[in-house]
Design a protein around this motif. Structure first.
Motif, PDB file in Angstrom:
ATOM      1  N   ARG A  60       4.110  78.770 -77.865  1.00 13.09           N
ATOM      2  CA  ARG A  60       3.909  77.334 -77.746  1.00 13.09           C
ATOM      3  C   ARG A  60       5.206  76.592 -78.029  1.00 13.09           C
ATOM      4  O   ARG A  60       6.066  77.087 -78.764  1.00 13.09           O
ATOM      5  CB  ARG A  60       2.880  76.868 -78.776  1.00 13.09           C
ATOM      6  CG  ARG A  60       1.457  77.017 -78.320  1.00 13.09           C
ATOM      7  CD  ARG A  60       1.083  75.869 -77.434  1.00 13.09           C
ATOM      8  NE  ARG A  60      -0.307  75.938 -77.015  1.00 13.09           N
ATOM      9  CZ  ARG A  60      -0.814  75.094 -76.125  1.00 13.09           C
ATOM     10  NH1 ARG A  60      -0.073  74.175 -75.562  1.00 13.09           N
ATOM     11  NH2 ARG A  60      -2.087  75.176 -75.792  1.00 13.09           N
ATOM     12  N   SER A  82     -11.211  68.097 -68.156  1.00  7.90           N
ATOM     13  CA  SER A  82     -11.619  68.496 -69.512  1.00  7.90           C
ATOM     14  C   SER A  82     -12.969  67.890 -69.909  1.00  7.90           C
ATOM     15  O   SER A  82     -13.487  68.178 -70.982  1.00  7.90           O
ATOM     16  CB  SER A  82     -10.538  68.111 -70.523  1.00  7.90           C
ATOM     17  OG  SER A  82     -10.326  66.719 -70.497  1.00  7.90           O
ATOM     18  N   TYR A 122     -20.821  74.479 -74.362  1.00  6.35           N
ATOM     19  CA  TYR A 122     -19.557  75.218 -74.473  1.00  6.35           C
ATOM     20  C   TYR A 122     -19.785  76.728 -74.528  1.00  6.35           C
ATOM     21  O   TYR A 122     -19.084  77.500 -73.875  1.00  6.35           O
ATOM     22  CB  TYR A 122     -18.809  74.766 -75.730  1.00  6.35           C
ATOM     23  CG  TYR A 122     -17.424  75.367 -75.861  1.00  6.35           C
ATOM     24  CD1 TYR A 122     -16.331  74.754 -75.277  1.00  6.35           C
ATOM     25  CD2 TYR A 122     -17.223  76.557 -76.565  1.00  6.35           C
ATOM     26  CE1 TYR A 122     -15.066  75.302 -75.386  1.00  6.35           C
ATOM     27  CE2 TYR A 122     -15.961  77.114 -76.674  1.00  6.35           C
ATOM     28  CZ  TYR A 122     -14.889  76.484 -76.088  1.00  6.35           C
ATOM     29  OH  TYR A 122     -13.642  77.030 -76.193  1.00  6.35           O
ATOM     30  N   VAL A 180     -10.058  65.554 -76.680  1.00  6.36           N
ATOM     31  CA  VAL A 180     -10.073  66.961 -77.123  1.00  6.36           C
ATOM     32  C   VAL A 180      -9.305  67.829 -76.115  1.00  6.36           C
ATOM     33  O   VAL A 180      -8.599  68.770 -76.505  1.00  6.36           O
ATOM     34  CB  VAL A 180     -11.523  67.462 -77.332  1.00  6.36           C
ATOM     35  CG1 VAL A 180     -11.547  68.953 -77.639  1.00  6.36           C
ATOM     36  CG2 VAL A 180     -12.188  66.687 -78.466  1.00  6.36           C
ATOM     37  N   GLY A 181      -9.410  67.481 -74.835  1.00  9.07           N
ATOM     38  CA  GLY A 181      -8.648  68.191 -73.799  1.00  9.07           C
ATOM     39  C   GLY A 181      -7.151  68.088 -74.082  1.00  9.07           C
ATOM     40  O   GLY A 181      -6.402  69.052 -73.909  1.00  9.07           O
ATOM     41  N   GLN A 238      -6.123  70.380 -76.859  1.00  7.82           N
ATOM     42  CA  GLN A 238      -5.989  71.762 -76.369  1.00  7.82           C
ATOM     43  C   GLN A 238      -4.689  71.914 -75.596  1.00  7.82           C
ATOM     44  O   GLN A 238      -3.982  72.900 -75.751  1.00  7.82           O
ATOM     45  CB  GLN A 238      -7.172  72.111 -75.475  1.00  7.82           C
ATOM     46  CG  GLN A 238      -8.380  72.556 -76.272  1.00  7.82           C
ATOM     47  CD  GLN A 238      -9.458  73.101 -75.364  1.00  7.82           C
ATOM     48  OE1 GLN A 238     -10.148  72.324 -74.719  1.00  7.82           O
ATOM     49  NE2 GLN A 238      -9.629  74.401 -75.331  1.00  7.82           N
ATOM     50  N   GLU A 239      -4.409  70.935 -74.772  1.00  5.35           N
ATOM     51  CA  GLU A 239      -3.241  70.998 -73.896  1.00  5.35           C
ATOM     52  C   GLU A 239      -1.938  71.123 -74.693  1.00  5.35           C
ATOM     53  O   GLU A 239      -1.085  71.937 -74.374  1.00  5.35           O
ATOM     54  CB  GLU A 239      -3.230  69.730 -73.020  1.00  5.35           C
ATOM     55  CG  GLU A 239      -2.098  69.629 -72.032  1.00  5.35           C
ATOM     56  CD  GLU A 239      -2.178  70.648 -70.908  1.00  5.35           C
ATOM     57  OE1 GLU A 239      -3.279  71.167 -70.652  1.00  5.35           O
ATOM     58  OE2 GLU A 239      -1.129  70.950 -70.326  1.00  5.35           O
ATOM     59  N   ILE A 281      -5.170  72.599 -80.996  1.00  2.00           N
ATOM     60  CA  ILE A 281      -6.340  73.457 -81.229  1.00  2.00           C
ATOM     61  C   ILE A 281      -5.876  74.867 -81.593  1.00  2.00           C
ATOM     62  O   ILE A 281      -6.434  75.512 -82.484  1.00  2.00           O
ATOM     63  CB  ILE A 281      -7.267  73.489 -79.986  1.00  2.00           C
ATOM     64  CG1 ILE A 281      -7.790  72.083 -79.675  1.00  2.00           C
ATOM     65  CG2 ILE A 281      -8.383  74.501 -80.139  1.00  2.00           C
ATOM     66  CD1 ILE A 281      -8.943  71.583 -80.460  1.00  2.00           C
ATOM     67  N   ASP A 282      -4.840  75.336 -80.897  1.00  2.00           N
ATOM     68  CA  ASP A 282      -4.290  76.668 -81.196  1.00  2.00           C
ATOM     69  C   ASP A 282      -3.852  76.742 -82.654  1.00  2.00           C
ATOM     70  O   ASP A 282      -4.089  77.727 -83.352  1.00  2.00           O
ATOM     71  CB  ASP A 282      -3.064  76.954 -80.313  1.00  2.00           C
ATOM     72  CG  ASP A 282      -3.454  77.263 -78.886  1.00  2.00           C
ATOM     73  OD1 ASP A 282      -4.674  77.308 -78.619  1.00  2.00           O
ATOM     74  OD2 ASP A 282      -2.556  77.440 -78.054  1.00  2.00           O
ATOM     75  N   THR A 330     -13.976  69.228 -81.351  1.00  5.03           N
ATOM     76  CA  THR A 330     -12.650  69.786 -81.646  1.00  5.03           C
ATOM     77  C   THR A 330     -12.742  71.239 -82.083  1.00  5.03           C
ATOM     78  O   THR A 330     -11.869  72.056 -81.769  1.00  5.03           O
ATOM     79  CB  THR A 330     -11.981  68.955 -82.778  1.00  5.03           C
ATOM     80  OG1 THR A 330     -12.071  67.579 -82.441  1.00  5.03           O
ATOM     81  CG2 THR A 330     -10.537  69.334 -82.976  1.00  5.03           C
ATOM     82  N   PRO A 376     -13.414  75.169 -79.418  1.00  7.23           N
ATOM     83  CA  PRO A 376     -12.467  76.210 -78.991  1.00  7.23           C
ATOM     84  C   PRO A 376     -12.030  77.102 -80.156  1.00  7.23           C
ATOM     85  O   PRO A 376     -11.743  78.285 -79.955  1.00  7.23           O
ATOM     86  CB  PRO A 376     -11.275  75.404 -78.459  1.00  7.23           C
ATOM     87  CG  PRO A 376     -11.773  74.022 -78.248  1.00  7.23           C
ATOM     88  CD  PRO A 376     -12.890  73.809 -79.201  1.00  7.23           C
TER      89      PRO A 376
END
Lengths: 157, 552
Positions: free
Chosen positions: B113, B176, B289, B415-416, B419-420, B424-425, B465, B468
């Protein structure tokens, strides 16, 4: 829903009245008691006012205004009838109930003028989410504006 | 998806010489697949063949013409916004395979990342949005709309100054959005609008009073069951909107503090909604989900919900025991008044809504077998009811809470963005570091973290959130059941709503109604009663999940 739609018992009293805007709960008990005392002292008509407003719905949903208005009108009417019975039991001869929908401050001022209220007995509201009308500074400003209208205020802490 | 659809080769040449294929799977540091990564092959630094994009599962397939020049130094270049660009030298074995016309696999290729300016902007916007929602300064929908608009505007205008300011494109933001959730909620809103106009809740509450014989403790328990069951079928806010006013009237007539009945009701509503897929917005999010079915929610969560409700009931009986003797006899006049109001206004509508509701329930249960998504079932039910009852269509459209739908749509976009840009990671990495590969610890941490966080921030954005992250933990913990961690999130986020006044929308609505009746519920009052109820209910529901997933 138009501001200030009314469901009332009786018409406009001949002489100045004691107006008591109230929710009807335990925190209103002292306000209600004081309004009854004043009505007895002055032999004046006592008007209990319940204002239905659903601003708090803005925190959760905006789609159920009508059904909430109906439910709160019924609850308000129920509470008013209990208060009226209490006042009559204590000896107040002329007790009336007014239930209206709309903005609390405007409705109180409007009813006070219409009823030619001599005295307005009002308690200090407790803040809860969704209660925006009576935040402390605004409440004080509201009371000042009523005094300016020539209404005697009987504040109950 | 066929190889040809991933990277179309020059067809005329491909017919002459069979193509050679290089495959691999792009993953991030947590070994989660990376979608939309550009992959291309370079020979001595010059691109050959076509550029491919990785699929949602991270796989890429580079197809080269059979006669492509594969001499010299061959390397693979991987590029994507918010990731470090990586150039990977093709190893000898793969090179030999490709040169001899065979397919070669690179296996997992890790791409790191990159924290761009967009990462920090997204973090800032998200925190700002959560604060706005948390302090109820503006409506949830406006807060999420502000968040989504800020991110889109930054992306659209920021790239003029610096490409690192791009969070995502409009198309990515739209993709998303989980439309299954949006349409499911909309369909259910229409069905509920028909039911709420029938006055069935006034009738039920009055029936509860009669059944209690005027005993407060009995009335409290019956009303708790009523709200718990209702909130499993309807949403919690609607349940409390309809039950709270009649409850207050009954309490006033009995000359007791309405909060004695209202507080247990709202606690039961928040817990009861958990047992079905459509009972809470958080369950709807989780179901959509994870793909967990209606039956799975019902079978795996209901025993835990029953345990939690029993715990809440015992706790409320204990807390309010001094109030039980305070009830006065209801006057005949007030009793008559309650009775007059407890009439079902539209029995025909209620009957039809009952049949349609039953049909929907059946379809929700069979949905998995019939491959019917829940949103389609809800829309079918709503349409069927509208066609059968023929209500005023404008009234029905007004009954749909569009602000809630806007909230969900824009929340998905925010939230998308998380993630983008890799937030989230990062969160997944943190939780994973905390729980390692211990599934019991993961269940414990997820449940209690969700419960405690949901007391201070609204549970819907939190759940959206965390999904994922739970997906990552489910995939990375070796012996984790595919559903158990999602159910932990469901238990924590739904029952966490009981911990504070702002924990759930149903709490705020109940407080608003109670305040209008002169019985304010302050933050302190709710916390003192609600937080211990949260501890009891979450502990019991969690105990059930442990039994369910460790013993069976």
């Amino acid at each position: 829903m138009p501001d200030g739609s009314e469901k009332a018992e009786g018409g406009r009293p001949d002489k100045g009245v004691i107006l008591c805007p109230v929710r009807g709960g335990h925190q209103s008990a002292r306000t209600v008691d004081r309004s009854i005392e004043l009505a007895l002292e002055r032999s004046a008509p006592l008007v209990f006012l319940y204002v239905v407003d659903v601003d708090f719905l803005g925190l959760a949903t905006v789609a159920r205004v009508k059904i909430m208005m109906d439910e709160l009108s019924e609850t308000g009417s129920f509470a008013l009838s209990i208060l009226a019975d209490k006042a009559r039991d204590r000896g107040v001869e002329d007790v009336r109930c007014v239930l209206r929908e709309g903005n609390i401050q405007s409705v109180i001022r409007q009813v006070a003028r219409e009823m030619n209220a001599d005295c307005l007995v009002i308690g200090r509201p407790v803040y809860t989410p969704g209660t925006v009308h009576f935040a402390t500074p605004e409440f004080e400003r509201f009371l000042e504006s009523l005094r300016a209208d020539g209404i005697q205020l009987e504040g109950v802490e | 998806m066929g190889l040809a659809s991933l990277c179309a080769p020059d067809t005329a040449r491909a017919q002459e010489v069979p193509p050679v294929v290089l495959v691999g799977r792009a993953v991030n540091a947590q070994r989660m697949p990376i979608d939309g990564l550009q992959a291309r092959l370079l020979a001595d630094g010059e691109p050959i063949g076509q550029t491919c994009r990785t699929r949602a599962d991270g796989w890429f397939v580079i197809e080269l013409p059979g006669d492509a020049p594969l001499s010299g130094k061959l390397s693979l270049q991987l590029q994507r916004r918010h990731f470090e660009s990586r150039t990977l030298e093709i190893d000898e074995a793969s090179l030999r395979a490709l040169r001899s016309g065979r397919a070669a696999s690179l296996g997992y290729v890790t791409v790191a990342r990159r924290r761009t300016a967009a990462f920090w902007i997204t973090l800032l916007v998200f925190v700002f949005m959560m604060v706005l929602v948390g302090i109820t300064a503006v409506h949830n929908a406006l807060a999420a709309l502000l968040g989504a608009s800020a991110l889109l505007a930054t992306s659209a205008l920021g790239h003029l100054f610096n490409p690192d300011l791009i969070v995502y494109g409009f198309g990515e933001a739209i993709s998303s959005i989980d439309w299954n959730v949006v349409f499911l909620i909309m369909g259910m809103m229409i069905v509920i609008a028909v039911v709420e106009g029938t006055g069935v809740f006034r009738w039920l509450a009055f029936f509860a009073y009669k059944a209690s014989g005027g005993k407060i403790w009995k009335l409290m328990l019956i009303l708790m069951v009523l709200t718990a069951v209702s909130s499993a079928v309807l949403d919690n806010v609607t349940t409390m909107l309809l039950v709270a006013p009649i409850t207050i009237r009954i309490a006033l007539a009995m000359r007791i503090d309405p909060l004695t009945l209202l507080m247990p009701e709202v606690l039961a509503a928040n817990a009861g909604g958990l047992s079905t897929m459509v009972g809470t917005p958080t369950n709807i999010l989780i179901a959509s989900y994870s793909g967990i079915s209606f039956s799975d929610f019902l079978l795996n969560l209901t025993p835990g919900v029953l345990l939690a409700l029993a715990g809440i009931a015992a706790y409320c009986l204990l807390r309010y025991r001094k109030h039980f003797a305070a009830a006065g006899a209801m006057s005949d006049e007030l009793y008559e008044r309650l009775k007059q109001g407890a009439v079902i206004a539209q029995p025909a509508h209620l009957k039809k809504a009952g049949w349609v509701g039953l049909g929907m329930l059946l379809l929700f249960i069979l949905g998995e077998l019939l491959h019917l998504p829940p949103a389609v079932i809800a829309l079918m039910g709503a349409t069927c009811l509208l066609a059968w009852i023929r209500p005023d269509i404008e009234e029905m459209i007004e009954a749909v809470d569009w602000t809630t739908l806007v909230f969900f749509i824009t929340l998905f976009m925010v939230v998308g963005a998380l993630q983008e840009v890799g937030l989230i990671d990062l969160l997944a990495q943190g939780v994973s570091y905390l729980v390692g590969s211990n599934r019991i610890l993961a269940m414990l941490v997820l449940t209690w973290m969700a419960a405690l966080i949901s007391t201070v921030i609204p549970n819907i954005p939190f759940t959206a959130t965390m999904l994922p992250v739970v997906g990552f933990l489910t995939a990375s913990i070796p012996d984790a059941d595919p559903q158990s961690l999602y159910f932990c999130l469901a238990v924590g986020s739904a029952m966490g709503g009981n911990g504070s006044l702002i924990g759930a929308s149903a709490n705020l609505v109940t407080a608003g109604i109670a305040e209008r009746a002169g019985h304010p519920i302050t933050f302190g009052h709710f916390f003192k009663l609600g937080f211990p109820a949260l501890l009891v209910s979450v502990a019991l529901a969690f105990a059930w999940l442990l039994i369910r997933y460790l013993a069976f």
